[in-house]
Design an enzyme around this catalytic site. Structure first.
Site, PDB file in Angstrom:
ATOM      1  N   PRO A 134       0.830  -1.214   0.000  1.00  0.00           N
ATOM      2  CA  PRO A 134       0.000   0.000   0.000  1.00  0.00           C
ATOM      3  C   PRO A 134       0.860   1.258   0.000  1.00  0.00           C
ATOM      4  O   PRO A 134       1.902   1.303   0.644  1.00  0.00           O
ATOM      5  CB  PRO A 134      -0.800  -0.118   1.302  1.00  0.00           C
ATOM      6  CG  PRO A 134      -0.042  -1.060   2.153  1.00  0.00           C
ATOM      7  CD  PRO A 134       0.692  -1.991   1.238  1.00  0.00           C
ATOM      8  N   GLU A 135       0.427   2.262  -0.730  1.00  0.00           N
ATOM      9  CA  GLU A 135       1.096   3.561  -0.747  1.00  0.00           C
ATOM     10  C   GLU A 135       0.373   4.489   0.229  1.00  0.00           C
ATOM     11  O   GLU A 135      -0.696   4.169   0.741  1.00  0.00           O
ATOM     12  CB  GLU A 135       1.058   4.144  -2.167  1.00  0.00           C
ATOM     13  CG  GLU A 135       1.843   3.341  -3.186  1.00  0.00           C
ATOM     14  CD  GLU A 135       3.305   3.766  -3.274  1.00  0.00           C
ATOM     15  OE1 GLU A 135       3.696   4.720  -2.575  1.00  0.00           O
ATOM     16  OE2 GLU A 135       4.051   3.131  -4.028  1.00  0.00           O
ATOM     17  N   LYS A 192       3.662   5.918   6.102  1.00  0.00           N
ATOM     18  CA  LYS A 192       2.846   4.699   6.043  1.00  0.00           C
ATOM     19  C   LYS A 192       2.699   4.056   7.423  1.00  0.00           C
ATOM     20  O   LYS A 192       2.160   2.960   7.529  1.00  0.00           O
ATOM     21  CB  LYS A 192       3.464   3.712   5.055  1.00  0.00           C
ATOM     22  CG  LYS A 192       3.478   4.246   3.625  1.00  0.00           C
ATOM     23  CD  LYS A 192       4.020   3.202   2.676  1.00  0.00           C
ATOM     24  CE  LYS A 192       4.490   3.823   1.387  1.00  0.00           C
ATOM     25  NZ  LYS A 192       5.161   2.830   0.530  1.00  0.00           N
ATOM     26  N   HIS A 206      -8.060 -15.375   5.558  1.00  0.00           N
ATOM     27  CA  HIS A 206      -6.753 -15.111   6.146  1.00  0.00           C
ATOM     28  C   HIS A 206      -6.851 -14.241   7.398  1.00  0.00           C
ATOM     29  O   HIS A 206      -5.938 -13.459   7.680  1.00  0.00           O
ATOM     30  CB  HIS A 206      -5.834 -14.471   5.097  1.00  0.00           C
ATOM     31  CG  HIS A 206      -5.630 -15.348   3.895  1.00  0.00           C
ATOM     32  ND1 HIS A 206      -4.879 -16.503   3.934  1.00  0.00           N
ATOM     33  CD2 HIS A 206      -6.115 -15.260   2.630  1.00  0.00           C
ATOM     34  CE1 HIS A 206      -4.894 -17.081   2.737  1.00  0.00           C
ATOM     35  NE2 HIS A 206      -5.639 -16.350   1.929  1.00  0.00           N
ATOM     36  N   ARG A 247      -0.111 -12.853   3.305  1.00  0.00           N
ATOM     37  CA  ARG A 247       1.305 -13.228   3.170  1.00  0.00           C
ATOM     38  C   ARG A 247       2.093 -13.082   4.469  1.00  0.00           C
ATOM     39  O   ARG A 247       3.294 -13.359   4.505  1.00  0.00           O
ATOM     40  CB  ARG A 247       1.929 -12.407   2.041  1.00  0.00           C
ATOM     41  CG  ARG A 247       1.240 -12.733   0.705  1.00  0.00           C
ATOM     42  CD  ARG A 247       1.716 -11.870  -0.432  1.00  0.00           C
ATOM     43  NE  ARG A 247       3.103 -12.099  -0.760  1.00  0.00           N
ATOM     44  CZ  ARG A 247       3.771 -11.423  -1.673  1.00  0.00           C
ATOM     45  NH1 ARG A 247       3.166 -10.462  -2.338  1.00  0.00           N
ATOM     46  NH2 ARG A 247       5.031 -11.692  -1.919  1.00  0.00           N
ATOM     47  N   ARG A 260      21.641  19.250   1.073  1.00  0.00           N
ATOM     48  CA  ARG A 260      22.113  17.891   0.772  1.00  0.00           C
ATOM     49  C   ARG A 260      22.858  17.853  -0.543  1.00  0.00           C
ATOM     50  O   ARG A 260      22.621  18.679  -1.427  1.00  0.00           O
ATOM     51  CB  ARG A 260      20.926  16.945   0.686  1.00  0.00           C
ATOM     52  CG  ARG A 260      20.284  16.778   2.025  1.00  0.00           C
ATOM     53  CD  ARG A 260      19.550  15.493   2.063  1.00  0.00           C
ATOM     54  NE  ARG A 260      19.085  15.273   3.436  1.00  0.00           N
ATOM     55  CZ  ARG A 260      18.685  14.117   3.902  1.00  0.00           C
ATOM     56  NH1 ARG A 260      18.691  13.073   3.123  1.00  0.00           N
ATOM     57  NH2 ARG A 260      18.286  14.002   5.144  1.00  0.00           N
ATOM     58  N   ARG A 304      15.759  -0.081  -9.045  1.00  0.00           N
ATOM     59  CA  ARG A 304      14.356  -0.227  -9.432  1.00  0.00           C
ATOM     60  C   ARG A 304      14.122   0.573 -10.700  1.00  0.00           C
ATOM     61  O   ARG A 304      15.023   1.219 -11.207  1.00  0.00           O
ATOM     62  CB  ARG A 304      13.415   0.182  -8.319  1.00  0.00           C
ATOM     63  CG  ARG A 304      13.743   1.481  -7.652  1.00  0.00           C
ATOM     64  CD  ARG A 304      12.777   1.716  -6.507  1.00  0.00           C
ATOM     65  NE  ARG A 304      13.445   2.142  -5.285  1.00  0.00           N
ATOM     66  CZ  ARG A 304      12.852   2.201  -4.109  1.00  0.00           C
ATOM     67  NH1 ARG A 304      11.597   1.851  -4.005  1.00  0.00           N
ATOM     68  NH2 ARG A 304      13.496   2.619  -3.047  1.00  0.00           N
TER      69      ARG A 304
END
Ligand SMILES: [Zn+2]
Length: 322
Positions: free
Chosen positions: A2-3, A61, A110, A133, A190, A305
């Site tokens: 989930p975002e 999150k 589940h 899971r 930065r 990624r």
């Protein structure tokens, strides 16, 4: 996975259906889902039974339900000094769901943990943690003071407390206390690329790979743009783009949101329809096409990624920081 907007949809559902109720009974169906609770399932149950759920709060999150000890008088339950304060912390992992159900509803296949809630709001409800899971889980954790003395995150209460394991992460772009000017100054200080910075939870939380690519497309910035060269209007464009794409996902998640069924995966339809960069490799850039230009979305390997960008409106910058 989930975002942030999906987690916020869950938070809102929990705030309206669970906050204000007392946890009357706890049924740990699968002990693996409380493995993050160090003292084991019996202690988990003992700490939750009788506790009043004060609110549902989220930073990035991280999602938690601040609890009031049954021994704290009602007039003082929102007083940060009336401790010890604990919270039920939910890790959704890859497939975790928090469902609010009527007690008669059949168990999910589940189902891992069941909390029976008081009927304070006129009807009994269960809060069920369902996880196919088993990467997610629940734990009762102590709350610690926030670094900036502001509220722990987005929620209805102003309790300036946060789970210790979330205390180091930055406020997320949907948090009312997120400070765009401070964010700009921290970026400028930065020496890194902008996408690395967006994914650094200490700087700003809750932005995953998909939203980073969408926000960078919205702000017309390449992912390797050096943060120390960002001008204030560019940071403002970026913050606006992050909030815009997350806000649209929230609206989409909200339209499919059944008030009784708090579903982490509710916003999946949004991804297939509304993304401008992520997952669109080889297709025309919508902004370029609208201007009669020929920009194309490309997929590139970055930070192990995929990153998606437009070849024309997100060109490789000078002094790129890969
Ligand atoms: Zn373009």
């Amino acid at each position: 996975m989930p975002e942030l907007p999906e987690v916020e949809v869950v938070r809102r559902g929990l705030a309206s259906w669970v906050a204000g109720r007392t946890i009357e009974a706890v049924d740990v169906v699968d002990a693996r889902s409380v493995r993050r609770h160090p003292l084991g399932p019996e202690d988990f149950r003992g700490q939750l039974e009788g506790a009043l759920v004060l609110d549902a709060v989220r930073r990035g999150k991280y999602l938690w339900l601040p609890l009031s000890d049954p021994d704290v008088p009602e007039a003082r339950v929102h007083d940060p000094g009336a401790g010890p304060h604990t919270a039920l912390l939910a890790h959704l992992g890859m497939s975790g769901q928090l469902l609010v159900e009527e007690p008669e509803a059949p168990d999910e296949k589940h189902l891992k943990v069941r909390l029976t809630l008081s009927d304070t709001l006129g009807m009994p409800r269960e809060l069920r943690f369902v996880d196919q899971r088993i990467f997610g889980g629940l734990a009762v954790v102590p709350l610690v003071p926030t670094h900036d003395s502001g509220p722990g995150g987005r929620g209805d209460s102003d309790l300036p407390l946060i789970p210790g394991e979330a205390a180091h992460i930055g406020r997320d772009p949907l948090d009312p206390l997120f400070d765009p000017e401070a964010f700009h100054l921290r970026l400028r200080a930065r020496r890194t690329g902008i996408k690395r910075a967006l994914l650094d939870q200490r700087l700003v939380s809750g932005i995953g790979n998909i939203y980073a690519d969408e926000a960078l497309w919205g702000a017309r910035l390449h992912y390797a743009r050096p943060t120390d060269t960002l001008r204030r209007p560019e940071t403002e464009r970026l913050v606006h783009a992050v909030r815009d794409v997350m806000g649209r996902a929230l609206v989409a998640g909200g339209t499919s949101f059944d008030s009784l069924y708090v579903n982490v995966n509710g916003a999946s339809g949004y991804f297939s329809r509304s993304l401008d960069a992520y997952g669109r490799a080889g297709r025309a850039c919508r902004r370029c096409a609208a201007a009669g230009e020929g920009g194309v979305i490309v997929r590139e390997r970055f930070m192990n990624r995929s990153s998606y960008r437009c070849t024309r409106c997100q060109p490789v910058p000078r002094n790129a920081r890969w």
